[in-house]
Design a protein around this motif. Sequence first.
Motif, PDB file in Angstrom:
ATOM      1  N   ARG A 125      10.260  -5.413  46.406  1.00 29.48           N
ATOM      2  CA  ARG A 125      10.950  -6.667  46.755  1.00 29.48           C
ATOM      3  C   ARG A 125      10.401  -7.240  48.058  1.00 29.48           C
ATOM      4  NH1 ARG A 125      15.570  -8.362  44.077  1.00 29.48           N
ATOM      5  NH2 ARG A 125      16.685  -6.841  42.796  1.00 29.48           N
ATOM      6  N   ARG A 129      15.323   4.765  42.157  1.00 31.62           N
ATOM      7  CA  ARG A 129      14.179   3.890  42.434  1.00 31.62           C
ATOM      8  C   ARG A 129      14.425   2.951  43.599  1.00 31.62           C
ATOM      9  NH1 ARG A 129      12.249   6.922  38.962  1.00 31.62           N
ATOM     10  NH2 ARG A 129      12.499   6.576  36.739  1.00 31.62           N
ATOM     11  N   VAL A 137      10.343  -5.948  36.831  1.00 33.38           N
ATOM     12  CA  VAL A 137      10.779  -4.580  36.540  1.00 33.38           C
ATOM     13  C   VAL A 137      12.163  -4.645  35.899  1.00 33.38           C
ATOM     14  CG1 VAL A 137      11.322  -2.308  37.511  1.00 33.38           C
ATOM     15  CG2 VAL A 137       9.491  -3.699  38.536  1.00 33.38           C
ATOM     16  N   LYS A 193      18.333  -4.717  37.070  1.00 31.94           N
ATOM     17  CA  LYS A 193      18.947  -3.412  36.840  1.00 31.94           C
ATOM     18  C   LYS A 193      20.068  -3.489  35.819  1.00 31.94           C
ATOM     19  CE  LYS A 193      19.260  -2.940  41.330  1.00 31.94           C
ATOM     20  NZ  LYS A 193      19.500  -2.478  42.712  1.00 31.94           N
ATOM     21  N   VAL A 235       7.759 -10.984  42.590  1.00 33.93           N
ATOM     22  CA  VAL A 235       8.345  -9.752  42.059  1.00 33.93           C
ATOM     23  C   VAL A 235       9.810  -9.999  41.696  1.00 33.93           C
ATOM     24  CG1 VAL A 235       8.965  -7.349  42.565  1.00 33.93           C
ATOM     25  CG2 VAL A 235       6.818  -8.297  43.476  1.00 33.93           C
ATOM     26  N   GLU A 236      10.176  -9.638  40.469  1.00 30.40           N
ATOM     27  CA  GLU A 236      11.590  -9.634  40.066  1.00 30.40           C
ATOM     28  C   GLU A 236      11.974  -8.202  39.728  1.00 30.40           C
ATOM     29  OE1 GLU A 236      12.712 -12.246  36.921  1.00 30.40           O
ATOM     30  OE2 GLU A 236      11.702 -13.974  37.810  1.00 30.40           O
ATOM     31  N   TRP A 237      13.200  -7.824  40.049  1.00 28.20           N
ATOM     32  CA  TRP A 237      13.674  -6.468  39.772  1.00 28.20           C
ATOM     33  C   TRP A 237      15.072  -6.569  39.171  1.00 28.20           C
ATOM     34  CZ3 TRP A 237      11.053  -1.844  41.566  1.00 28.20           C
ATOM     35  CH2 TRP A 237      11.701  -0.654  41.200  1.00 28.20           C
ATOM     36  N   GLN A 254      15.076  -2.045  34.813  1.00 30.16           N
ATOM     37  CA  GLN A 254      15.455  -0.656  35.044  1.00 30.16           C
ATOM     38  C   GLN A 254      16.571  -0.262  34.075  1.00 30.16           C
ATOM     39  OE1 GLN A 254      16.470  -0.306  39.200  1.00 30.16           O
ATOM     40  NE2 GLN A 254      16.435   1.917  39.127  1.00 30.16           N
ATOM     41  N   GLU A 310      12.060  -0.104  44.727  1.00 31.61           N
ATOM     42  CA  GLU A 310      12.623  -1.453  44.644  1.00 31.61           C
ATOM     43  C   GLU A 310      12.525  -2.168  45.986  1.00 31.61           C
ATOM     44  OE1 GLU A 310      16.771  -1.630  43.589  1.00 31.61           O
ATOM     45  OE2 GLU A 310      16.831  -3.813  43.829  1.00 31.61           O
TER      46      GLU A 310
END
Lengths: 181, 181
Positions: A50, A42, A32, A69, A65-67, A34, A46
Amino acid sequence: MPQGVPTTVQGKSTAAFGLALRQWTAGSSIAVFQFVKSAKWRVGEETALRALGDLHRDTGQGGPVEWHKMGEGWSWSRKQGSEEDHAAAAREGWAEIRRRLEASAHDFYVLDEFTYPLKWGWIDVDEVVAVLRDRPGHQHVVVTGRDAPPALVDAADLVTEMTKIKHPMDAGQKGQKGIEW
Amino acid sequence: MPQGVPTTVQGKSTAAFGLALRQWTAGSSIAVFQFVKSAKWRVGEETALRALGDLHRDTGQGGPVEWHKMGEGWSWSRKQGSEEDHAAAAREGWAEIRRRLEASAHDFYVLDEFTYPLKWGWIDVDEVVAVLRDRPGHQHVVVTGRDAPPALVDAADLVTEMTKIKHPMDAGQKGQKGIEW
């Protein structure tokens, strides 16, 4: 772009994160990005995604999962925390996404609120369309945000729009925790 | 119905499960009631949400998750596995949801594809509207499915509709794993 691997453009983000649940179960590598200023946005999605990513790391269930920002400085960037130039930050985010798409780094990408840096002219729409069109493998990309540029809409396989028919704000009520709208 | 606690009706289910991520992070008690015949539907969402529920049970993070399916016989029913009368099964599902709403059993309910048993006259719409209107506490209910009865739409705080602008099916492509539409 490979046949039958959709690029999706959605007016609202909630559905994109619903799709991420399916992708996680299927073992997809999820990333993701952002494109919003406030890191508070979010946070519910998140934290939950995560947690699923941690579960994958610890037990092998589902997918990683990577997030990332923009608001607090991209994790791969040296300009941590004090990024003032949002246009430059957005371009830096897109450059990384482009590298990953060209390297087939992930299976499922959410480019959250990515329509805005395109709309504002910070990132070249034609370049984005070309990179999405020519991306290798079976990478699924979801772009969220309103006012998607026509060239992006034309290139996408699937475009949906969330139509509000009634909204609690209309009746003068305040927004609720956990409520998207 | 308490002020500011929305009843949401949505044409598509993906966004409802996106909302569930936020609710989980907030520590809400989540219950999904799946009013579809095939137990294969939503298996991606179910697996991921159940994993989050297990994480809550094991670590205390987030909130608890229950997932109930009409298709294989409601877990609380004695008619396991061999339910032939779908109308009766749907009514049995609604009766349990009513009990839980009246007891404030959960914080967030997804009544998935619940518009169909209403549309087909299996469950009384006026009763549903009354139970939703008079439910105690701060329980948030999301109803998904197309062709929601007007009385339900009138009673809801928020009604959204997903409008398809372009779809890969239109170009003769097959549906993809992880793709909602």
